[in-house]
Design an enzyme around this catalytic site. Structure first.
Site, PDB file in Angstrom:
ATOM      1  N   HIS A 206     -53.229  17.832  -5.116  1.00 61.62           N
ATOM      2  CA  HIS A 206     -52.876  16.417  -4.948  1.00 61.62           C
ATOM      3  C   HIS A 206     -54.135  15.601  -4.631  1.00 61.62           C
ATOM      4  CE1 HIS A 206     -48.732  17.753  -4.794  1.00 61.62           C
ATOM      5  NE2 HIS A 206     -48.298  16.513  -4.629  1.00 61.62           N
TER       6      HIS A 206
ATOM      7  N   GLU B  87     -10.055   2.092   3.724  1.00 63.84           N
ATOM      8  CA  GLU B  87     -10.364   1.682   2.350  1.00 63.84           C
ATOM      9  C   GLU B  87     -10.159   0.174   2.209  1.00 63.84           C
ATOM     10  OE1 GLU B  87      -8.710   2.593  -2.178  1.00 63.84           O
ATOM     11  OE2 GLU B  87      -7.451   3.013  -0.445  1.00 63.84           O
ATOM     12  N   HIS B  88      -9.008  -0.312   2.662  1.00 68.90           N
ATOM     13  CA  HIS B  88      -8.710  -1.745   2.670  1.00 68.90           C
ATOM     14  C   HIS B  88      -8.467  -2.180   4.112  1.00 68.90           C
ATOM     15  CE1 HIS B  88      -6.957  -0.150  -1.176  1.00 68.90           C
ATOM     16  NE2 HIS B  88      -7.696  -1.129  -1.673  1.00 68.90           N
TER      17      HIS B  88
ATOM     18  N   ASP C  13      -6.958  -5.729  -5.671  1.00 67.49           N
ATOM     19  CA  ASP C  13      -6.560  -4.707  -6.637  1.00 67.49           C
ATOM     20  C   ASP C  13      -6.607  -5.236  -8.064  1.00 67.49           C
ATOM     21  OD1 ASP C  13      -6.191  -2.598  -4.951  1.00 67.49           O
ATOM     22  OD2 ASP C  13      -4.001  -2.677  -4.924  1.00 67.49           O
TER      23      ASP C  13
ATOM     24  N   GLN D  41       0.826  -1.205   0.000  1.00 71.21           N
ATOM     25  CA  GLN D  41       0.000   0.000   0.000  1.00 71.21           C
ATOM     26  C   GLN D  41       0.859   1.252   0.000  1.00 71.21           C
ATOM     27  OE1 GLN D  41      -3.385  -0.469  -0.222  1.00 71.21           O
ATOM     28  NE2 GLN D  41      -3.320   1.659  -0.793  1.00 71.21           N
TER      29      GLN D  41
ATOM     30  N   HIS E 172       1.987   2.992  -3.286  1.00 71.87           N
ATOM     31  CA  HIS E 172       1.038   3.704  -4.142  1.00 71.87           C
ATOM     32  C   HIS E 172       1.447   5.158  -4.330  1.00 71.87           C
ATOM     33  CE1 HIS E 172      -2.374   1.471  -5.621  1.00 71.87           C
ATOM     34  NE2 HIS E 172      -2.474   0.804  -4.485  1.00 71.87           N
TER      35      HIS E 172
END
Length: 432
Positions: free
Chosen positions: A416, A323-324, A357, A256, A259
């Site tokens: 209505h 996120e993960h 991924d 990670q 990245h």
């Protein structure tokens, strides 16, 4: 040990789990003028910014059919086979998400149902830069095609020779996408949001990117263009107990960290011994990484947290909303029941984040920065709208009409009420 926190109290969690911060005001001051420029001057701005930021002069913004065909010759057979495996798994997982709206009779004569209808025009942003993410095109393009989106636009930056990464073009051809344009950054988001002479306007924009791309997506969203989700730098949290393998955990954290320098990794472990072993492994593995410099910068945002009590550990992880999230434990399946907030969860010792991924089948476009508390990752649902339908016959309007009249009258909405009353009168007249 540096960056190690032992059983922090809840009062410390907010500061402890803070993501790397950006100056949003400064970002908007940079991005907003780019959006305006593209809106006003279209292709001219795209070309000018490509030369300024990427050092490339673009004569044609659209990737030609011959360029797409040529790209296939530049991709190795081994990589093509790997992509085929990933494509199949992603397609199988997302195909299973298709829904058939079953009509439900809520009351005698009142039938309601819901239908999934594809978003017609979608834009997919595929990052180039230091890591051309052809895998993102698989993750976004496959569900877009499965959903039936009629117009799919891809924007991705070209290199200094004006070429798009050949693997990205190969994947596009493989999944049947032809409208590919050579632009990246905030200007690509603007092009898809507003349209230019060459690049079509879309209704919804998908895809990850750097802080400028993220800011651009949020700004065009304010103006009415839908986006997949708020997303920023990638992140992972790992829960490791005494059954975890420190080599695996270190590898997951580094996968990670590479990245980008603004990525964040968090390790929540049940003891100091686990953290010490993982840190030692990080040092060993880091030295062999080609993207060592990027990973080293990202590791400055690392948090090593000792949480001796399991429920407290998961309270903290749910507060972080990664996120993960990797559960490195023999009891991962049981522990997963404690997960409330996460983008995607990886269970056990043989489920690294990398498989999500690329090839397990789940989507890797996920909410970051704590947005997993309220947002889901991209799925087939992201590419469709759910439209509801209802049909009443004479018996149906008789059965619920009076209730509608009373409710509309109570809200002071006489028109209505009247829309129902005239039908009830008509039905009554017919029966007399």
């Amino acid at each position: 040990m540096e960056n190690v926190f032992i059983n922090p109290g809840k009062g410390e969690w907010k500061e402890l789990l803070r993501r790397p911060a950006f100056d949003n005001a400064s970002l908007e001051n940079i991005v907003a003028p780019i959006l305006r420029d593209v809106k006003q001057h279209g292709d001219e701005t795209i070309r000018r910014l490509a030369e300024k930021f990427d050092g490339v002069i673009l004569n044609d913004l659209r990737v030609s059919a011959s360029e797409i065909d040529e790209a296939a010759l530049l991709v190795s057979d081994d990589l093509k086979a790997a992509i085929a495996l990933a494509k199949n798994n992603i397609a199988v997982f997302h195909h299973a998400q298709q829904e058939n709206g079953k009509p439900i009779e809520t009351t005698d004569g009142v039938v309601c149902w819901r239908k999934s209808i594809a978003v017609q025009k979608v834009g997919l942003y595929i990052p180039g830069g230091t890591a051309p993410l052809f895998s993102t095109l698989l993750m976004l393009g496959i569900p877009a095609v499965l959903a039936g989106c009629s117009d799919i636009v891809v924007c991705t930056p070209a290199d200094k020779s004006g070429k798009v990464n050949p693997v990205i073009l190969y994947v596009a051809r493989l999944i049947g996408i032809k409208n590919i344009y050579k632009t990246g950054g905030a200007q690509a988001i603007a092009a898809m949001a507003y349209g230019t002479e060459t690049i079509p306007q879309v209704y919804k924009i998908f895809g990850p990117g750097n802080q400028y791309v993220t800011c651009a997506k949020q700004l065009v969203n304010k103006e009415g263009t839908a986006i997949d989700m708020p997303a920023g730098p990638s992140e992972v949290a790992v829960y490791a107990d005494e059954t975890a393998n420190p080599i695996f955990v270190a590898a997951d954290l580094l996968s990670q960290a590479e990245h980008g320098a603004d990525s964040q990794v968090v390790l929540v472990a049940t003891s100091a011994d686990i953290i010490a072993k993982v840190k030692a492994e990080i040092s060993i593995q880091l030295s062999a990484l080609p993207r060592k410099e990027i990973a080293t910068k990202a590791l400055k945002n690392t948090r090593f947290i000792i949480m001796e009590e399991v429920n407290a550990a998961f309270d903290l992880l749910n507060e972080y909303a990664a996120e993960h999230l990797i559960l490195a434990s023999d009891n991962a399946v049981e522990l997963s029941e404690k997960v409330i907030n996460a983008g995607s969860v990886f269970l056990g010792h043989y489920s690294p984040e990398s498989v999500g991924d690329y090839a397990s089948g789940t989507n890797h476009t996920l909410p970051t920065n704590g947005y997993a508390k309220a947002y889901s990752g991209v799925s087939l649902d992201s590419f469709v709208k759910k439209v509801t339908f209802q049909q009443l016959n004479k018996q149906g309007i008789k059965n619920i009409g009076n209730a509608v009249e009373l409710m509309a009258e109570a809200e002071g909405l006489d028109a209505h009420k009247n829309a129902v009353s005239v039908r009830l009168k008509h039905v009554g007249d017919k029966e007399n």
